[in-house]
Design a protein around this motif. Sequence first.
Motif, PDB file in Angstrom:
ATOM      1  N   ALA A  28       2.215   1.903  -3.406  1.00 30.05           N
ATOM      2  CA  ALA A  28       1.163   2.432  -4.275  1.00 30.05           C
ATOM      3  C   ALA A  28       0.951   3.919  -3.999  1.00 30.05           C
ATOM      4  N   MET A  29       0.953   4.297  -2.727  1.00 29.07           N
ATOM      5  CA  MET A  29       0.773   5.703  -2.350  1.00 29.07           C
ATOM      6  C   MET A  29       1.923   6.561  -2.878  1.00 29.07           C
ATOM      7  N   LEU A  30       3.157   6.050  -2.703  1.00 31.70           N
ATOM      8  CA  LEU A  30       4.336   6.774  -3.186  1.00 31.70           C
ATOM      9  C   LEU A  30       4.277   6.943  -4.706  1.00 31.70           C
ATOM     10  N   GLN A  31       3.840   5.899  -5.391  1.00 35.31           N
ATOM     11  CA  GLN A  31       3.735   5.946  -6.851  1.00 35.31           C
ATOM     12  C   GLN A  31       2.717   7.007  -7.282  1.00 35.31           C
ATOM     13  N   LYS A  32       1.576   7.044  -6.576  1.00 35.77           N
ATOM     14  CA  LYS A  32       0.545   8.049  -6.875  1.00 35.77           C
ATOM     15  C   LYS A  32       1.095   9.452  -6.680  1.00 35.77           C
ATOM     16  N   GLU A  33       1.828   9.642  -5.569  1.00 37.29           N
ATOM     17  CA  GLU A  33       2.414  10.940  -5.259  1.00 37.29           C
ATOM     18  C   GLU A  33       3.386  11.366  -6.356  1.00 37.29           C
TER      19      GLU A  33
ATOM     20  N   GLU B 126       0.836  -1.213   0.000  1.00 32.41           N
ATOM     21  CA  GLU B 126       0.000   0.000   0.000  1.00 32.41           C
ATOM     22  C   GLU B 126       0.862   1.251   0.000  1.00 32.41           C
ATOM     23  N   GLU B 127       1.936   1.210   0.788  1.00 33.36           N
ATOM     24  CA  GLU B 127       2.843   2.351   0.880  1.00 33.36           C
ATOM     25  C   GLU B 127       3.463   2.651  -0.487  1.00 33.36           C
TER      26      GLU B 127
END
Length: 50
Positions: free
Chosen positions: A11-16, A8-9
């Motif tokens: 995925a969040m970093l990728q979105k950012e 999840e982390e």
Amino acid sequence: MYDWKGEEEMAMLQKELNQKKKNIDTRKIQSILKQGIKRYDKALEKLAKN
């Protein structure tokens, strides 16, 4: 065992990162457009003088 939290982390970093990339791209595009508009205005001024 699978580390869901890490997944999840990531995925969040990728979105950012994608969001930041988009912001940079729009800034680049805006500056290119501004340059193009300035050149166009200068060309129109020269044509108007002639």
